[in-house]
Design a protein around this motif. Structure first.
Motif, PDB file in Angstrom:
ATOM      1  N   SER A  32       0.817  -1.013   0.021  1.00 33.26           N
ATOM      2  CA  SER A  32      -0.018   0.091   0.067  1.00 33.26           C
ATOM      3  C   SER A  32       0.848   1.280   0.094  1.00 33.26           C
ATOM      4  N   GLY A  33       1.956   1.081  -0.822  1.00 31.34           N
ATOM      5  CA  GLY A  33       2.905   2.297  -0.623  1.00 31.34           C
ATOM      6  C   GLY A  33       2.425   3.574  -1.060  1.00 31.34           C
ATOM      7  N   TYR A  34       1.562   3.654  -2.115  1.00 27.52           N
ATOM      8  CA  TYR A  34       1.281   4.885  -2.671  1.00 27.52           C
ATOM      9  C   TYR A  34       0.175   5.563  -1.715  1.00 27.52           C
ATOM     10  N   ARG A  35      -0.755   4.753  -0.937  1.00 27.55           N
ATOM     11  CA  ARG A  35      -1.652   5.306  -0.242  1.00 27.55           C
ATOM     12  C   ARG A  35      -1.115   5.844   1.044  1.00 27.55           C
ATOM     13  N   LEU A  36       0.017   4.961   1.550  1.00 24.86           N
ATOM     14  CA  LEU A  36       0.577   5.413   2.893  1.00 24.86           C
ATOM     15  C   LEU A  36       1.565   6.621   2.708  1.00 24.86           C
ATOM     16  N   ALA A  37       2.214   6.718   1.442  1.00 24.19           N
ATOM     17  CA  ALA A  37       3.048   7.758   1.226  1.00 24.19           C
ATOM     18  C   ALA A  37       2.359   8.943   1.294  1.00 24.19           C
ATOM     19  N   ALA A  38       1.061   8.950   0.442  1.00 22.79           N
ATOM     20  CA  ALA A  38       0.348   9.961   0.156  1.00 22.79           C
ATOM     21  C   ALA A  38      -0.463  10.422   1.749  1.00 22.79           C
ATOM     22  N   THR A  39      -0.551   9.612   2.545  1.00 23.79           N
ATOM     23  CA  THR A  39      -1.045   9.984   3.741  1.00 23.79           C
ATOM     24  C   THR A  39      -0.173  10.714   4.737  1.00 23.79           C
ATOM     25  N   VAL A  40       1.289  10.181   4.465  1.00 17.78           N
ATOM     26  CA  VAL A  40       2.589  11.011   5.303  1.00 17.78           C
ATOM     27  C   VAL A  40       2.530  12.278   4.768  1.00 17.78           C
ATOM     28  N   LEU A  41       2.731  12.497   3.459  1.00 16.99           N
ATOM     29  CA  LEU A  41       2.768  13.746   2.862  1.00 16.99           C
ATOM     30  C   LEU A  41       1.743  14.690   3.136  1.00 16.99           C
ATOM     31  N   GLU A  42       0.300  14.225   3.341  1.00 16.92           N
ATOM     32  CA  GLU A  42      -0.580  14.984   3.647  1.00 16.92           C
ATOM     33  C   GLU A  42      -0.428  15.576   5.291  1.00 16.92           C
ATOM     34  N   ARG A  43      -0.329  14.433   6.035  1.00 15.49           N
ATOM     35  CA  ARG A  43       0.144  14.714   7.355  1.00 15.49           C
ATOM     36  C   ARG A  43       1.208  15.749   7.725  1.00 15.49           C
ATOM     37  N   TYR A  44       2.245  15.364   6.829  1.00 13.26           N
ATOM     38  CA  TYR A  44       3.425  16.435   7.180  1.00 13.26           C
ATOM     39  C   TYR A  44       3.072  17.940   6.551  1.00 13.26           C
ATOM     40  N   ASN A  45       2.354  18.059   5.560  1.00  9.78           N
ATOM     41  CA  ASN A  45       1.909  19.520   5.301  1.00  9.78           C
ATOM     42  C   ASN A  45       0.984  20.204   6.425  1.00  9.78           C
ATOM     43  N   ALA A  46       0.326  19.617   7.299  1.00  9.55           N
ATOM     44  CA  ALA A  46      -0.684  19.569   8.238  1.00  9.55           C
ATOM     45  C   ALA A  46       0.349  20.287   9.655  1.00  9.55           C
ATOM     46  N   LEU A  47       1.373  19.813   9.520  1.00 14.73           N
ATOM     47  CA  LEU A  47       2.383  20.054  10.815  1.00 14.73           C
ATOM     48  C   LEU A  47       2.710  21.422  11.031  1.00 14.73           C
ATOM     49  N   ASP A  48       2.807  21.898  12.038  1.00 16.27           N
ATOM     50  CA  ASP A  48       3.405  23.286  12.552  1.00 16.27           C
ATOM     51  C   ASP A  48       4.773  23.168  12.543  1.00 16.27           C
ATOM     52  N   ASP A  49       5.529  24.183  12.913  1.00 19.73           N
ATOM     53  CA  ASP A  49       7.087  24.129  12.696  1.00 19.73           C
ATOM     54  C   ASP A  49       7.818  23.091  13.817  1.00 19.73           C
ATOM     55  N   ASP A  50       6.834  23.122  14.987  1.00 18.05           N
ATOM     56  CA  ASP A  50       7.495  22.202  16.116  1.00 18.05           C
ATOM     57  C   ASP A  50       7.445  20.618  15.524  1.00 18.05           C
ATOM     58  N   GLY A  51       6.136  20.406  15.063  1.00 18.95           N
ATOM     59  CA  GLY A  51       5.926  19.152  14.514  1.00 18.95           C
ATOM     60  C   GLY A  51       6.796  18.472  13.515  1.00 18.95           C
ATOM     61  N   LYS A  52       7.207  19.727  12.628  1.00 15.03           N
ATOM     62  CA  LYS A  52       8.063  19.276  11.168  1.00 15.03           C
ATOM     63  C   LYS A  52       9.429  19.160  11.854  1.00 15.03           C
ATOM     64  N   ARG A  53       9.793  19.966  12.716  1.00 13.21           N
ATOM     65  CA  ARG A  53      11.135  19.668  13.422  1.00 13.21           C
ATOM     66  C   ARG A  53      11.449  18.293  14.015  1.00 13.21           C
ATOM     67  N   ALA A  54      10.081  17.916  14.670  1.00 16.09           N
ATOM     68  CA  ALA A  54      10.238  16.383  15.452  1.00 16.09           C
ATOM     69  C   ALA A  54      10.346  15.443  14.126  1.00 16.09           C
ATOM     70  N   PHE A  55       9.674  15.736  13.300  1.00 18.90           N
ATOM     71  CA  PHE A  55       9.757  14.788  11.930  1.00 18.90           C
ATOM     72  C   PHE A  55      11.071  14.549  11.619  1.00 18.90           C
ATOM     73  N   PHE A  56      11.709  15.786  11.430  1.00 18.93           N
ATOM     74  CA  PHE A  56      12.900  15.738  10.872  1.00 18.93           C
ATOM     75  C   PHE A  56      14.147  14.943  11.752  1.00 18.93           C
ATOM     76  N   GLU A  57      13.694  15.416  13.232  1.00 18.35           N
ATOM     77  CA  GLU A  57      14.680  14.696  14.026  1.00 18.35           C
ATOM     78  C   GLU A  57      14.583  13.029  14.134  1.00 18.35           C
ATOM     79  N   TYR A  58      13.274  12.592  13.929  1.00 15.75           N
ATOM     80  CA  TYR A  58      12.855  11.133  13.767  1.00 15.75           C
ATOM     81  C   TYR A  58      13.750  10.722  12.466  1.00 15.75           C
ATOM     82  N   LEU A  59      13.623  11.489  11.263  1.00 12.70           N
ATOM     83  CA  LEU A  59      14.371  11.003  10.250  1.00 12.70           C
ATOM     84  C   LEU A  59      15.756  10.759  10.584  1.00 12.70           C
ATOM     85  N   ASN A  60      16.458  11.971  11.231  1.00 10.53           N
ATOM     86  CA  ASN A  60      17.998  12.087  11.512  1.00 10.53           C
ATOM     87  C   ASN A  60      18.283  10.937  12.365  1.00 10.53           C
TER      88      ASN A  60
END
Length: 432
Positions: free
Chosen positions: A45-73
């Motif tokens: 279900s890669g297409y669906r999951l990827a679309a959901t992640v990107l949609e969820r990311y776009n809805a994050l505020d700066d603190d949420g986006k920072r935490a997302f990048f810390e998770y990646l890192n």
């Protein structure tokens, strides 16, 4: 081919619609969604999951986006000890199996995540925008540089020359793209539609841009070109409202007077070298009378460098005179020549960023011009001095190698002489 692609996109869209709907109702956290995307679930279900992640990311505020990048890192990092063990095994036995294991372990999981996130339609520009956020956070969290290196690695692959499309921008180009040319112009501001028309419509003006199929309405980089008789020494005259256009057949010089990168998220993904070389080839075919290909470029770091030289025993007096508007034209050009040829960074390359770009492409510092740019920006950056960089295709490869390998700055005899000229403080207008 277009028909097959259309059918494929249509079928993918139709069959995935129910999955997309379920994705919007998925209440897992963005981290859990990413882990699912990286798992066997992501294979299905890669297409669906990827679309959901990107949609969820776009809805994050700066603190949420920072935490997302810390998770990646931090959470999707390589296991250095495991990589070292596999490297030791491969050194002892360089089998295909050991090579495969080492290669897989050496790649951070975030690279695979980014690849899978790039599946849905419209994902590529979203990931480019995501990097704009990452670059902002890097200022306060330099450790995120590890994640940025992976973004750069993948973006360079996705935006390599094989995918780029060169298009000429003309007065007939759709308005949605012309609006972006106006917005992205970074060297000489386009004031209004009349100003834009003067740069695109006359027979001695050209504009070319690179596009990517995943971002068809977004220029990546564009260059504005003037076809002239002789090498120009003033952008004021080049862009003058009252100038008289010439036919392309009358021109013997092509002048690249503005190069603008458009996408902040593609910083450090270089397109300029490719663009200039392809435009030179296009123009040479279109207008065989063209003999010379030069830039008319700003010198953005000149005045900042002069301010650091005012206490220098050798050139401090001349630097003070130029900053105060009291230097002769020859004095201004001599200081600019010294700056471009002699001012170096710690790594031995020129201080000036525009010089590094063109010299790295194999150009040479060809000519200097005082009182060439009367704009506020031109006066603030370089007291109005501009420079021509010459692209001699018979020399660019050799000069590129000399610059990249040994920091050799190719320059014309006239500019070299200026860099060694005796500096005076005689004010403008006084005869000697």
């Amino acid at each position: 081919m277009k028909r097959n692609r259309f059918l494929g996109d249509l079928l993918a869209h139709l069959f995935d619609r129910p999955n997309q709907m379920r994705g919007k109702q998925d209440d897992r956290s963005i981290v859990d969604l990413c882990e699912a995307l990286l798992s066997a679930e992501g294979e299905v279900s890669g297409y669906r999951l990827a679309a959901t992640v990107l949609e969820r990311y776009n809805a994050l505020d700066d603190d949420g986006k920072r935490a997302f990048f810390e998770y990646l890192n931090d959470e999707l990092e390589i296991d250095a000890a495991h990589v070292a063990e596999l490297a030791h095994q491969y050194a002892k036995d360089p089998s295909v199996e050991h090579f495969s294991a080492l290669s897989q372990a050496s790649e951070p999981r975030r690279q695979e995540l980014l690849r899978r996130l790039n599946q849905p339609t419209g994902a590529t520009p979203t990931l480019v925008s995501m990097r704009v956020d990452l670059l902002r956070f890097l200022k306060d969290q330099p450790a995120l540089r590890r994640t940025d290196l992976d973004f750069v690695h993948l973006l360079r692959s996705w935006f390599n020359r094989g995918f780029l499309v060169l298009k000429q921008i003309s007065w007939d180009t759709p308005a949605r793209i012309l609006d972006k040319i106006v917005a992205y112009e970074a060297v000489h501001q386009i004031n209004d539609w009349d100003d834009l028309r003067r740069r695109l419509y006359p027979p001695d003006r050209r504009c070319f841009a690179f596009f990517h199929p995943a971002m068809p309405d977004e220029p990546l980089i564009f260059v504005e070109v003037a076809l002239t008789k002789g090498v120009p020494g003033s952008v004021d005259k080049l862009l003058s409202e009252g100038r008289t256009p010439i036919d392309a057949e009358q021109a013997n010089v092509a002048v690249f007077y503005s190069i603008s990168n458009c996408q902040k998220g593609l910083r450090n993904i270089s397109f300029g070298n490719l663009l200039i070389k392809q435009v030179v080839a296009e123009l040479a075919l279109e207008a065989p009378t063209l003999e010379t290909f030069v830039t008319l470029s700003p010198i953005p770091g000149l005045n900042a460098w002069l301010k650091q030289q005012v206490e220098d025993d050798e050139i401090g007096h001349a630097a003070t005179a130029m900053l105060g508007g009291e230097a002769t034209d020859d004095g201004c050009k001599a200081l600019a020549a010294r700056y471009l040829l002699l001012a170096k960074r710690a790594d031995g390359s020129p201080v000036d960023p525009v010089a590094r770009f063109h010299l790295g492409n194999g150009a040479e510092v060809y000519g200097l011009h005082a009182q060439a740019d009367s704009s506020e920006n031109g006066q603030a950056q370089s007291s109005g001095v501009m420079v021509n960089y010459l692209y001699d295709l018979s020399q660019t490869e050799l000069q590129h190698e000399g610059f990249v390998l040994n920091n050799i700055v190719a320059a014309s005899p006239s500019v070299t002489a200026l860099s060694n000229a005796l500096l005076t403080t005689i004010p403008k207008g006084i005869n000697t």
